[in-house]
Design a protein around this motif. Structure first.
Motif, PDB file in Angstrom:
ATOM      1  N   ASN A 126      35.386  48.993  32.429  1.00  0.00           N
ATOM      2  CA  ASN A 126      35.443  50.276  32.407  1.00  0.00           C
ATOM      3  C   ASN A 126      36.565  50.911  32.164  1.00  0.00           C
ATOM      4  O   ASN A 126      37.392  50.640  32.421  1.00  0.00           O
ATOM      5  CB  ASN A 126      34.539  50.978  33.047  1.00  0.00           C
ATOM      6  N   PRO A 127      36.917  51.665  30.989  1.00  0.00           N
ATOM      7  CA  PRO A 127      37.604  52.515  30.709  1.00  0.00           C
ATOM      8  C   PRO A 127      38.263  53.343  32.587  1.00  0.00           C
ATOM      9  O   PRO A 127      38.411  54.092  33.072  1.00  0.00           O
ATOM     10  CB  PRO A 127      37.543  53.971  30.346  1.00  0.00           C
ATOM     11  N   ILE A 128      39.517  52.871  32.105  1.00  0.00           N
ATOM     12  CA  ILE A 128      41.063  53.112  32.789  1.00  0.00           C
ATOM     13  C   ILE A 128      40.496  52.633  34.509  1.00  0.00           C
ATOM     14  O   ILE A 128      40.979  53.671  36.043  1.00  0.00           O
ATOM     15  CB  ILE A 128      41.075  54.958  32.713  1.00  0.00           C
ATOM     16  N   MET A 129      40.380  51.691  34.464  1.00  0.00           N
ATOM     17  CA  MET A 129      39.877  51.560  35.396  1.00  0.00           C
ATOM     18  C   MET A 129      39.765  49.660  36.064  1.00  0.00           C
ATOM     19  O   MET A 129      40.020  48.978  34.638  1.00  0.00           O
ATOM     20  CB  MET A 129      38.988  51.791  36.542  1.00  0.00           C
ATOM     21  N   GLY A 130      40.153  48.928  37.230  1.00  0.00           N
ATOM     22  CA  GLY A 130      40.229  47.448  36.875  1.00  0.00           C
ATOM     23  C   GLY A 130      41.689  46.168  36.802  1.00  0.00           C
ATOM     24  O   GLY A 130      42.456  47.031  37.324  1.00  0.00           O
ATOM     25  N   PHE A 131      41.467  45.266  36.629  1.00  0.00           N
ATOM     26  CA  PHE A 131      42.404  43.965  36.717  1.00  0.00           C
ATOM     27  C   PHE A 131      43.373  45.053  35.226  1.00  0.00           C
ATOM     28  O   PHE A 131      42.930  45.449  33.931  1.00  0.00           O
ATOM     29  CB  PHE A 131      41.407  43.038  35.863  1.00  0.00           C
ATOM     30  N   ARG A 132      44.679  45.242  34.961  1.00  0.00           N
ATOM     31  CA  ARG A 132      44.944  45.480  34.074  1.00  0.00           C
ATOM     32  C   ARG A 132      46.465  44.937  33.720  1.00  0.00           C
ATOM     33  O   ARG A 132      47.888  44.777  34.366  1.00  0.00           O
ATOM     34  CB  ARG A 132      45.465  46.702  34.875  1.00  0.00           C
ATOM     35  N   PRO A 133      46.479  43.709  32.406  1.00  0.00           N
ATOM     36  CA  PRO A 133      47.757  43.436  32.017  1.00  0.00           C
ATOM     37  C   PRO A 133      48.613  43.613  31.626  1.00  0.00           C
ATOM     38  O   PRO A 133      48.649  45.208  31.372  1.00  0.00           O
ATOM     39  CB  PRO A 133      46.088  42.489  31.242  1.00  0.00           C
ATOM     40  N   SER A 134      49.620  43.272  31.594  1.00  0.00           N
ATOM     41  CA  SER A 134      50.805  44.334  30.926  1.00  0.00           C
ATOM     42  C   SER A 134      51.258  43.645  29.823  1.00  0.00           C
ATOM     43  O   SER A 134      50.773  42.027  29.630  1.00  0.00           O
ATOM     44  CB  SER A 134      52.016  43.816  32.069  1.00  0.00           C
ATOM     45  N   ARG A 135      51.366  44.467  28.908  1.00  0.00           N
ATOM     46  CA  ARG A 135      52.674  43.552  27.651  1.00  0.00           C
ATOM     47  C   ARG A 135      53.604  44.176  27.888  1.00  0.00           C
ATOM     48  O   ARG A 135      54.405  45.781  28.282  1.00  0.00           O
ATOM     49  CB  ARG A 135      52.173  44.762  26.685  1.00  0.00           C
ATOM     50  N   GLY A 136      54.584  43.143  27.928  1.00  0.00           N
ATOM     51  CA  GLY A 136      55.980  42.959  28.086  1.00  0.00           C
ATOM     52  C   GLY A 136      57.023  43.492  26.852  1.00  0.00           C
ATOM     53  O   GLY A 136      56.106  44.031  25.817  1.00  0.00           O
ATOM     54  N   ILE A 137      57.905  44.436  27.298  1.00  0.00           N
ATOM     55  CA  ILE A 137      58.507  44.978  26.461  1.00  0.00           C
ATOM     56  C   ILE A 137      59.017  43.893  24.903  1.00  0.00           C
ATOM     57  O   ILE A 137      59.446  44.811  24.396  1.00  0.00           O
ATOM     58  CB  ILE A 137      60.420  44.966  26.101  1.00  0.00           C
ATOM     59  N   ASN A 138      58.873  42.696  24.894  1.00  0.00           N
ATOM     60  CA  ASN A 138      59.228  41.757  23.702  1.00  0.00           C
ATOM     61  C   ASN A 138      57.549  41.309  23.305  1.00  0.00           C
ATOM     62  O   ASN A 138      57.631  40.437  22.117  1.00  0.00           O
ATOM     63  CB  ASN A 138      59.764  40.796  23.809  1.00  0.00           C
ATOM     64  N   ASP A 139      56.521  41.624  23.494  1.00  0.00           N
ATOM     65  CA  ASP A 139      55.024  41.176  23.595  1.00  0.00           C
ATOM     66  C   ASP A 139      54.947  41.767  21.856  1.00  0.00           C
ATOM     67  O   ASP A 139      55.089  43.120  22.240  1.00  0.00           O
ATOM     68  CB  ASP A 139      54.190  41.523  24.800  1.00  0.00           C
ATOM     69  N   THR A 140      53.876  41.798  21.188  1.00  0.00           N
ATOM     70  CA  THR A 140      53.232  42.493  20.090  1.00  0.00           C
ATOM     71  C   THR A 140      52.099  42.470  19.989  1.00  0.00           C
ATOM     72  O   THR A 140      51.448  43.003  18.999  1.00  0.00           O
ATOM     73  CB  THR A 140      54.041  40.818  19.692  1.00  0.00           C
ATOM     74  N   THR A 141      51.361  41.333  20.925  1.00  0.00           N
ATOM     75  CA  THR A 141      49.943  41.845  20.636  1.00  0.00           C
ATOM     76  C   THR A 141      49.143  42.343  22.719  1.00  0.00           C
ATOM     77  O   THR A 141      50.236  41.894  23.054  1.00  0.00           O
ATOM     78  CB  THR A 141      49.208  40.720  20.274  1.00  0.00           C
ATOM     79  N   PHE A 142      47.989  42.714  22.235  1.00  0.00           N
ATOM     80  CA  PHE A 142      47.486  42.482  23.720  1.00  0.00           C
ATOM     81  C   PHE A 142      46.418  41.089  24.311  1.00  0.00           C
ATOM     82  O   PHE A 142      45.511  41.040  24.009  1.00  0.00           O
ATOM     83  CB  PHE A 142      46.807  43.697  23.933  1.00  0.00           C
TER      84      PHE A 142
END
Length: 750
Positions: A76-92
Motif C-alpha cells: 500500500n502507499p507510504i507504508m511497509g518494506f522500504r528499499p533504498s535507491r543509492g546515490i549512484n543507482d539509476t533504477t528502482f
C-alpha cells in the motif's frame, strides 16, 4: 394462513443459507446501543459471494453486510518494506511489497551554484523518477553532502576544508536555508514524494559528524542549525511530512523521526526517545534496520537472519508497534523465495504502518432514481500507525462489466483512523484495541443512472489523479483497487447478491496515480464549489504546560460551514465543529505556531487564517490548572467511544459511548513538574435518572467513581476527586466493564 407463512419463511431461510447469505430477524439483531436514541440496524446480511450460481435474493431497506479480513500481506502507499535507491543507482529495484523507496540524492545533482533555479531540481526529479507513478511508487528523498565511502558533494561557494568547522559556518547555514526553500517549491506538491527526510547535514545526512566532535564534545547538529533548518522546513513544506534523524534534536519542531539504527540494542535510547517524542498521531516515523554494527543477537545479522526467525521477527515487530513505524529499509533486501523468510516478511508487512479493515457496510438496497443512497462503514486500523494525508474514501456503483456507472466521495478524514495503544509483547496485541471508525455518506444518485442492479464498491483515492490507491485489507477485492460490499438496485430491488470472484491484493500490479492534479470527476454529495471564508482573528484563549486553547470567529459559507481543521507548526493537529479548540499533549515551555482552515460539506476548504505563535507554560508545580478536552486528538478512544457534538460543552464536543465493556477514554501526557496529590475535576453529562459508574485508572492505579444524575444530556456536572501523579507525563483512563459511563466533556487538574 400461519402455516403458509411459516413454510414460505422456512423456504426463504434455506435459500439464504445455500447462498451464503443470512437475513436476521430485525428484533433479534438489534445492536446494544447507548441510551441516547441511536437507531439499530434492522437486518444483517452475511455474505460469501463467490459462487456465480447463488440464488436471487431480494433485499429491502438498509442492509448490513459483514466483511472478512484478508490473511494476505500486500503493498500500500507510504507504508511497509522500504528499499533504498543509492546515490549512484539509476533504477528502482523490484522488491516484494515495495511501494515506497528511500532515495539518497547528491546535493550537487540538484544545486551546484547558489543561482541554480528550482527548475533544475524539477528537471532532475522528472528524469530520475520517470514513470514511477504507473507503478504506484512514491519516494522519500534525502539529500546528502557527505556519503562516507562514496564521496562529498559540496556546492560551490561553501568552504569545506576543515572536517569539523565546515559544519559550523554561517555561509553553510544560509545556503542550506535557501536550498530547503527551493526543495519546497519543487517537491511540496509533487505527488511522487511520500515525505521528506531532512538530511543535508553531516555524514549520510544523519545530523552528526561522528567519530569527530565539536568543541563542546558533541557530534550532533548544533542548536543554531536545528533552528535555521527547522524554520526553513516549516516554511517550505506545507503538504509533505518532514523527518529528522535524532528524537532529541529539533525539539521545538513537530517532525517525525527516521531511526537508522532501528531495533539495534546498542541504540535503544534512540527508539525510546522516539517513543517519548509521542507525536506519531500526526507525524511519520520511519527508519532502517542496521546490520553493519552493534549487537546482532536479536537481528540475526542480515535481513534473512531477522525474518527467518520468529523470535527475531517479533523483536523487530515489538519496536515497530512501540515506535509507530510506517516503513523500514535495509531489512527489505531479504530473499523473497525463502519460505521461512517469506513468512516473517508477511507478518511484518501486515503491521508496518496502517492496515485498514472494513468490518461492515450498511447501505440502501433499493434507490429511487434521483433519490438518496445512504452508506455507512465501520473501519478498524489494525496496523501500527495512521495514514498521514487526507485522502478521500470513494463509493462507486459498478456495472456488470466492472465499469463505473456512478461514483462519489464520503465526508470524513482517514487520518483519524488510529491504531490501538499500549503494545503488549506477550499477547502480541495492543492492550487498548483500535477504535472502530464510522464513516457515513448520503449520496444523491442522478436520474441519468439507468434502472438496474449495480455492485457497490469502496476505495481510497490518491488525489493525484483520483485513482484507487490505498486498499482495504479484506477478502472482497477487485483488481484495480476496489472493495465490493454488496448489490444495490436503482429503481428496483437488486436482482441478486452475487459479487463474482475476488482477486489477490498482493498480486495486483495495476494501480497507479497521475502527475496531473485536477478536480474530482465524480460526486461530492453537492454541487457546491464555493469555499468558506478564511477564519479571521485567530487568538489564544488560554494555555497550560501541556495544552494551548484557541478561538476564532465563525467563518461563513454559501451553504454552511461543517468544521475547522487546526494546524500546528504547519502540520495537521485536529478537527473541530466549534470555533474553539484545545490542543493537548504539548511540551512545556515550547513555542508553537497555529493556523486554522474552515471546510464545508462539499469538502471545500478555505484559505488559511492568520498565524499565531504561543509558548506553553512551564511544567505545573501544583498551582497551575491543567485543562484537557475529552475530544482532544491527543487522547486515545477505544471500543465504541466516539466524539459527539455538544453545544453546552466547553470545546463544543464531548466523548460518549464510554463503557459497556469496550468503550474507553484515555487522557495522555498529563504533564506535571512534581509528583504528589492533585485535585481532578471531571466535567460530565448524565441524563439518566440514576447515577452512572466509571472506573478511573491513573497510571494503572484503579478506583471506582459514581457520577450523580444531572437530569439532562445538555447540562454539565462536575465530580471532584484526588489523584496521585508522578513527575512528567501521566495517563488517566475512564472505562466501565459492566454498564455505560456518563459522557465526558473535559478534565481539569489543580
Amino acid at each position: 394462513m400461519r402455516k403458509t407463512l411459516a413454510l414460505t419463511t422456512a423456504l426463504l431461510s434455506i435459500l439464504l443459507i445455500l447462498s451464503g447469505c443470512r437475513v436476521d430477524n430485525g428484533d433479534s439483531d438489534q445492536i446494544n446501543m447507548h441510551s441516547q436514541g441511536v437507531t439499530p440496524y434492522e437486518k444483517t446480511n452475511r455474505i460469501a459471494p463467490t459462487d456465480s450460481s447463488e440464488p436471487k435474493v431480494k433485499l429491502f431497506g438498509q442492509n448490513t453486510f459483514k466483511l472478512t479480513e484478508t490473511l494476505e500481506a500486500f503493498n500500500n502507499p507510504i507504508m511497509g518494506f522500504r528499499p533504498s535507491r543509492g546515490i549512484n543507482d539509476t533504477t528502482f529495484q523490484n522488491r516484494e511489497y515495495a511501494d515506497i523507496y528511500k532515495h539518497y540524492i547528491k546535493y550537487t545533482d540538484l544545486e551546484v551554484n547558489a543561482t541554480d533555479s528550482v527548475q533544475k531540481i524539477k528537471d532532475w526529479s522528472n528524469k530520475a523518477w520517470a514513470g514511477i507513478e504507473n507503478k504506484n511508487i512514491k519516494v522519500v528523498p534525502r539529500v546528502v553532502i557527505i556519503y562516507p565511502g562514496a564521496g562529498e558533494f559540496w556546492p560551490n561557494g561553501v568552504t569545506h576544508s576543515d572536517p569539523v568547522n565546515q559544519w559550523q559556518s554561517d555561509s553553510l547555514k544560509a545556503r542550506l536555508v535557501a536550498f530547503i526553500g527551493k526543495l519546497g517549491q519543487a517537491w511540496d506538491n509533487d505527488p511522487r514524494v511520500a515525505f521528506v527526510e531532512l538530511g543535508l547535514y553531516g555524514n549520510w545526512g544523519e545530523h552528526h559528524i561522528y567519530p569527530l566532535k565539536f568543541a563542546d564534545g558533541k557530534n550532533r547538529i548544533p542548536l543554531s542549525f536545528q533552528t535555521a533548518l527547522g524554520n526553513a522546513s516549516i516554511a517550505a513544506f506545507h503538504n509533505k511530512k518532514v523527518l529528522i534523524r535524532y528524537p532529541e534534536t529539533f525539539a521545538n519542531y513537530d517532525f517525525g523521526v527516521f531511526w537508522d539504527s532501528f531495533a539495534l540494542p546498542d541504540d535503544a535510547s534512540g527508539g525510546n526517545g522516539e517513543i517519548s517524542r509521542n507525536n506519531w498521531r500526526t507525524q511519520i516515523n520511519s527508519g532502517e534496520v542496521a546490520y553493519n554494527w552493534g549487537n546482532q543477537s536479536n537481528l540475526g545479522g542480515s535481513p534473512n537472519g531477522t525474518l527467518s526467525s520468529t523470535s527475531n521477527t517479533n523483536y523487530v515487530i515489538d519496536w515497530i508497534m512501540k515506535t509507530r513505524t510506517s516503513s523500514l529499509g535495509w531489512i527489505s533486501d531479504y530473499t523473497a523465495n525463502n519460505t521461512a523468510v517469506a513468512a516473517g516478511a508477511s507478518a511484518m508487512q501486515k503491521v508496518l504502518g496502517y492496515r485498514f479493515v472494513l468490518n461492515q457496510a450498511t447501505f440502501t438496497g433499493n434507490v429511487t432514481p434521483g433519490g438518496a443512497m445512504n452508506v455507512s462503514l465501520q473501519v478498524t486500523n489494525k496496523g501500527s500507525s495512521p495514514f498521514y494525508y487526507n485522502w478521500p474514501v470513494e463509493a462507486s456503483l459498478l456495472k456488470s462489466d466492472g465499469t463505473i456507472a456512478w461514483k462519489g466521495i464520503f465526508e470524513g478524514d482517514i487520518r483519524t483512523w488510529l491504531p490501538g495503544s499500549d503494545w503488549n509483547s506477550t499477547t502480541r496485541a495492543y492492550n487498548q484495541a483500535p477504535t472502530v471508525n464510522t464513516v457515513n455518506g448520503a449520496f444523491k444518485i442522478p436520474t441519468t443512472v439507468p434502472n438496474g442492479t449495480y455492485t457497490l464498491a469502496l476505495s481510497i483515492l490518491d488525489p493525484a489523479g483520483w485513482k484507487p490507491s490505498v486498499r482495504f485489507a479484506n477478502t472482497n477485492y477487485y483488481t484495480g483497487g476496489r472493495t465490493p460490499v454488496g448489490k444495490v438496485g436503482i429503481g428496483m430491488d437488486p436482482a441478486n447478491q452475487t459479487l463474482g470472484s475476488f482477486a489477490s491484493l498482493k498480486s495486483d500490479t495495476t494501480l497507479g496515480y497521475s502527475l496531473q492534479n485536477g478536480p474530482y470527476d465524480g460526486t461530492t454529495g453537492s454541487s457546491d464549489t464555493q469555499a468558506p471564508t478564511a477564519p479571521a482573528n485567530l487568538t489564544s484563549t488560554g494555555k497550560t504546560a501541556s495544552s494551548i486553547s484557541l478561538s476564532w470567529p465563525a467563518s461563513t459559507d454559501n451553504v454552511g460551514v461543517t468544521g475547522y481543521e487546526i494546524y500546528r507548526n504547519g502540520s495537521y493537529a485536529g478537527t473541530t465543529t466549534s470555533t474553539s479548540y484545545t490542543d493537548t499533549g504539548l511540551k512545556a515551555s515550547t513555542n508553537y505556531t497555529y493556523m486554522v482552515r474552515a471546510k464545508d460539506a462539499a469538502s471545500n476548504v478555505s484559505a488559511n487564517s492568520n498565524a499565531i505563535s504561543v509558548t506553553s507554560n512551564t511544567a505545573s508545580t501544583g498551582g497551575t490548572t491543567v485543562t484537557v478536552e475529552a475530544e482532544s486528538s491527543a487522547n486515545t478512544l477505544a471500543g465504541g467511544a466516539i466524539v459527539v457534538s455538544c453545544s453546552s460543552c466547553s470545546g463544543g464536543s464531548k466523548v460518549g459511548y464510554v463503557g459497556n465493556n469496550s468503550g474507553t477514554l484515555q487522557f495522555n501526557r498529563i504533564n506535571v513538574a512534581n509528583s504528589g496529590t492533585y485535585k481532578l475535576a471531571i466535567s460530565y453529562l448524565n441524563g439518566d435518572s440514576a447515577a452512572r459508574a466509571a472506573r478511573i485508572s491513573v497510571n494503572g492505579a484503579n478506583s471506582n467513581l459514581s457520577f450523580p444524575s444531572i437530569g439532562s444530556w445538555t447540562t454539565l456536572g462536575t465530580l471532584q476527586v484526588t489523584i496521585q501523579l508522578k513527575t512528567g507525563d501521566n495517563t488517566i483512563k475512564l472505562s466501565n466493564t459492566s454498564g455505560w459511563a456518563p459522557d465526558f466533556d473535559r478534565i481539569q487538574i489543580h
